[in-house]
Design a protein around this motif. Structure first.
Motif, PDB file in Angstrom:
ATOM      1  N   ALA A   1      41.248  44.872  37.997  1.00 15.15           N
ATOM      2  CA  ALA A   1      40.838  43.690  37.229  1.00 15.15           C
ATOM      3  C   ALA A   1      40.006  42.742  38.087  1.00 15.15           C
ATOM      4  N   ILE A   2      40.403  42.550  39.333  1.00 13.53           N
ATOM      5  CA  ILE A   2      39.632  41.678  40.231  1.00 13.53           C
ATOM      6  C   ILE A   2      38.248  42.278  40.478  1.00 13.53           C
ATOM      7  N   GLY A   3      38.186  43.620  40.595  1.00 11.47           N
ATOM      8  CA  GLY A   3      36.874  44.270  40.739  1.00 11.47           C
ATOM      9  C   GLY A   3      35.976  43.984  39.550  1.00 11.47           C
TER      10      GLY A   3
ATOM     11  N   MET B   1      44.321  32.422  50.041  1.00 14.35           N
ATOM     12  CA  MET B   1      45.215  33.023  49.047  1.00 14.35           C
ATOM     13  C   MET B   1      45.542  34.465  49.423  1.00 14.35           C
ATOM     14  N   MET B   2      44.533  35.199  49.888  1.00 13.07           N
ATOM     15  CA  MET B   2      44.759  36.593  50.247  1.00 13.07           C
ATOM     16  C   MET B   2      45.609  36.729  51.515  1.00 13.07           C
TER      17      MET B   2
ATOM     18  N   TYR C   1      35.943  32.189  39.788  1.00  7.94           N
ATOM     19  CA  TYR C   1      36.769  31.881  40.967  1.00  7.94           C
ATOM     20  C   TYR C   1      38.236  31.703  40.569  1.00  7.94           C
ATOM     21  N   MET C   2      38.504  30.927  39.528  1.00  6.10           N
ATOM     22  CA  MET C   2      39.886  30.665  39.108  1.00  6.10           C
ATOM     23  C   MET C   2      40.527  31.893  38.446  1.00  6.10           C
ATOM     24  N   ASP C   3      39.708  32.712  37.775  1.00  6.04           N
ATOM     25  CA  ASP C   3      40.255  33.953  37.203  1.00  6.04           C
ATOM     26  C   ASP C   3      40.820  34.842  38.315  1.00  6.04           C
ATOM     27  N   ILE C   4      40.091  34.917  39.410  1.00  8.95           N
ATOM     28  CA  ILE C   4      40.553  35.740  40.543  1.00  8.95           C
ATOM     29  C   ILE C   4      41.810  35.129  41.158  1.00  8.95           C
ATOM     30  N   ILE C   5      41.833  33.814  41.298  1.00  9.69           N
ATOM     31  CA  ILE C   5      43.014  33.131  41.847  1.00  9.69           C
ATOM     32  C   ILE C   5      44.237  33.405  40.961  1.00  9.69           C
ATOM     33  N   GLN C   6      44.044  33.309  39.641  1.00  4.67           N
ATOM     34  CA  GLN C   6      45.149  33.538  38.713  1.00  4.67           C
ATOM     35  C   GLN C   6      45.661  34.984  38.801  1.00  4.67           C
ATOM     36  N   GLU C   7      44.707  35.928  38.938  1.00  9.22           N
ATOM     37  CA  GLU C   7      45.107  37.332  39.040  1.00  9.22           C
ATOM     38  C   GLU C   7      45.892  37.573  40.335  1.00  9.22           C
TER      39      GLU C   7
ATOM     40  N   ASN D   1      52.401  30.560  45.122  1.00  2.29           N
ATOM     41  CA  ASN D   1      52.379  29.617  43.997  1.00  2.29           C
ATOM     42  C   ASN D   1      51.829  28.262  44.412  1.00  2.29           C
ATOM     43  N   GLU D   2      52.246  27.770  45.577  1.00  5.15           N
ATOM     44  CA  GLU D   2      51.758  26.478  46.068  1.00  5.15           C
ATOM     45  C   GLU D   2      50.258  26.523  46.314  1.00  5.15           C
ATOM     46  N   CYS D   3      49.803  27.643  46.887  1.00  8.01           N
ATOM     47  CA  CYS D   3      48.360  27.796  47.144  1.00  8.01           C
ATOM     48  C   CYS D   3      47.598  27.814  45.826  1.00  8.01           C
ATOM     49  N   ARG D   4      48.120  28.553  44.833  1.00  8.49           N
ATOM     50  CA  ARG D   4      47.470  28.603  43.520  1.00  8.49           C
ATOM     51  C   ARG D   4      47.385  27.203  42.901  1.00  8.49           C
TER      52      ARG D   4
END
Length: 576
Positions: free
Chosen positions: A462-464, A488-489, A550-556, A522-525
């Motif tokens: 999905a991230i791809g 985040m990673m 950007y936020m879609d990737i963070i959420q995933e 979770n805190e980072c998100r």
């Protein structure tokens, strides 16, 4: 017609003997099943303990073949190293002599079959207890023990009648064939012992036949000893067959058993006359006639001579295995090198191939689940490796290089689907057997874990897709966004390590490492989401569409953190 009936009765007696031994061994394995892994793990720290482990386990479950196959499966599952397995197998060769002594001391001296039928009745009553699995398995052990001796008694009686009625001059003629200095008869009977053991898949059955042949005067002690050497080669075949579907290390463990026994047979053949004289001196020293010169036609001493022959073959069996082990236990590293040369390492193929589950379920659910657990750890490691491609894809700026990385993410998604399916299929087969409540709960936990691991593969793919849509819209992340994504990673990488560590811990009692990693994700998100909203409201240069990608990737990635913590929670529940 009478001879045909006797032959069919003999075959039935052998079958009953083997069935009883199989029930006895299977019941003992079920009773001991859950503790065998911890026992093997705690008793393999040095060569002496490995040896004792092999002796103890084989003496307990009454089957060196079962012990060897179990050891091979443990090597396949990564629970034992090759060196540890070789030590245990050496002990198993000594442990198998216990069955021979049981037959020699009780099968010929006492008619245990007279109490076998009451034992069968007792065992049947115990097996009706469906609530207490231990009691049920104990009943199986008792029935197996009883049938073992019923079959042996019938085998002994039928063989005696059959041997009296058949003309065995052909077989007896094979006992005195020479070719110059070479005694061809020894090699012929060695081959017969090997073939019988391969056919019966039981060294105990071959030993029973050897005992019957020698105590009825069909073959002399010398040929019986040759058959025992052949039996020791034949007993290695089953382990090699079991290992044929395993990984390279398990094949080497099975081959080590063959190398060990073949070497033993070789050196004994080199000093065969001396070795037999030594056995004769041992038997003579305790008051029995020398088996090398014993003559059953001496009716006055026939009973004493039969006992001498009986104990001679059992002593030969024991001394061969003990001496061979005493010699070779000091050369385990060299045996490792030999089997590694015989079975070289090979490319294990595509990463999606299962590493530990190669065949059907093992003899007990507990052992099968230990194998499945190792495969799940391997699955988690594959998922962690796949995360490396996610990080690379997020940071890649070259479009062509990104395409290659995205293809890898698609491939890993397919890999996780396949591994989940194959592990689930294996667990489904295990659950069809006679399993305990604890094993049933463990299987449910494993189903949950592999489902969460498969979801990690979906997230990578999905991230791809999200990164590809960003490229299709000709958008790119700025330096600050890349720093935040990598932050985040970094948290996800820590969570992956905690997940693999927890799955690998058989005594897991708490998952603070995973909980802390999940909290940080979770805190980072939350922090990154607040910064994103603030940028939309106050930074006119902030590109909204880029911010959505950007936020879609963070959420995933945050969802991936949920999948990861779920794995540790399921593992903790399994160990509760």
């Amino acid at each position: 017609m009478q001879i045909l009936i006797q032959i069919l009765t003999l075959l039935g007696a052998v079958t009953l003997f083997l069935f009883g031994l199989s029930l006895l061994s299977g019941g003992l394995q079920k009773v001991a099943g859950d503790g065998l892994r911890s026992f093997l793990a705690s008793m393999t720290s040095n060569a002496f303990k490995r040896l004792l482990t092999g002796i103890g386990v084989t003496a307990a479950i009454q089957s060196s073949t079962a012990t060897t196959i179990m050891v091979v499966s443990f090597v396949n599952a990564g629970l034992l190293t090759l060196a540890q397995a070789i030590g245990v197998i050496m002990g198993a060769n000594i442990g198998t002599t216990v069955t021979s002594w049981v037959m020699a001391l009780f099968g010929f001296s006492y008619d245990i079959s007279t109490i076998s039928f009451p034992l069968i009745a007792l065992g049947f009553v115990l097996m009706q207890n469906k609530k207490n699995k231990t009691v049920h398995d104990l009943g199986e052990i008792i029935i197996g023990f009883a049938l073992f001796f019923v079959g042996f008694a019938k085998l002994k009686a039928t063989a005696g009648v059959l041997l009296d009625n058949l003309n065995l001059s052909g077989l007896q003629a094979l006992t005195d064939i020479t070719l110059g200095p070479l005694n061809v008869s020894v090699l012929i009977f060695l081959l017969i012992g090997t073939v019988l053991t391969v056919c019966f898949q039981s060294s105990a059955a071959t030993m029973a036949i050897i005992m019957l042949l020698i105590t009825t005067g069909v073959i002399p002690f010398k040929m019986a000893a040759a058959m025992i050497l052949g039996e020791n080669i034949g007993t290695t075949i089953a382990a090699n067959v079991a290992a044929s579907v395993g990984n390279t290390t398990s094949k080497r463990a099975a081959m080590a058993h063959t190398v060990f026994n073949v070497f033993g047979v070789f050196w004994v053949l080199c000093i065969f006359p001396v070795f037999l004289k030594f056995i004769g001196s041992i038997i003579s020293s305790v008051g029995f006639p020398d088996p090398n010169t014993a003559d059953l036609t001496d009716t006055a001493n026939a009973e004493s001579i039969r006992s001498s022959l009986l104990y001679s073959v059992t002593t030969m069996h024991t001394l061969f295995n003990m001496t061979n082990t005493t010699i070779l236990i000091w050369f385990i590293p060299q045996i490792e090198k030999i089997v590694s040369w015989i079975i070289p390492s090979k490319n294990e193929g595509e990463v999606y191939r299962l590493k530990y589950i190669q065949g059907g379920p093992l003899s007990t659910a507990e052992l099968s689940l230990d194998e499945a657990q190792q495969e799940i750890i391997h699955f988690a490691t594959i998922c962690r490796n796949g995360f490396g491609y996610i990080r690379s894809a997020v940071n890649e700026t070259d479009v062509e290089q990104f395409k290659t990385l995205r293809e890898k993410l698609i491939k890993y998604e397919a890999i996780t689907d396949r591994i989940e399916y194959e592990i689930a299929s294996y667990l489904n087969e295990v659950s069809k057997g006679d399993i305990s409540e604890k094993a049933s709960l463990r299987i449910k936990g494993m189903y949950r874990i592999i489902g969460e691991l498969e979801s990690l593969g979906d997230s990578g793919e999905a991230i791809g897709r999200m990164l590809q849509r960003r490229i299709d819209h000709d958008k790119s992340f700025d330096e600050e966004q890349m720093k935040r994504l990598n932050r985040m990673m970094d948290n996800l990488a820590i969570a992956y390590d905690a997940m693999v560590e927890n799955l690998s811990n058989p005594t897991l009692k708490e998952i603070r490492n995973a909980s802390d990693a999940e909290y940080n994700i979770n805190e980072c998100r939350n922090t990154l989401r607040e910064e994103h909203i603030l940028n939309i409201e106050e930074n006119s240069a902030y590109n909204y569409q880029t911010g959505v990608f950007y936020m879609d990737i963070i959420q995933e990635m945050e969802k991936m953190g949920d999948f990861i913590i779920n794995v540790s929670e399921a593992q903790l529940a399994e160990n509760a």
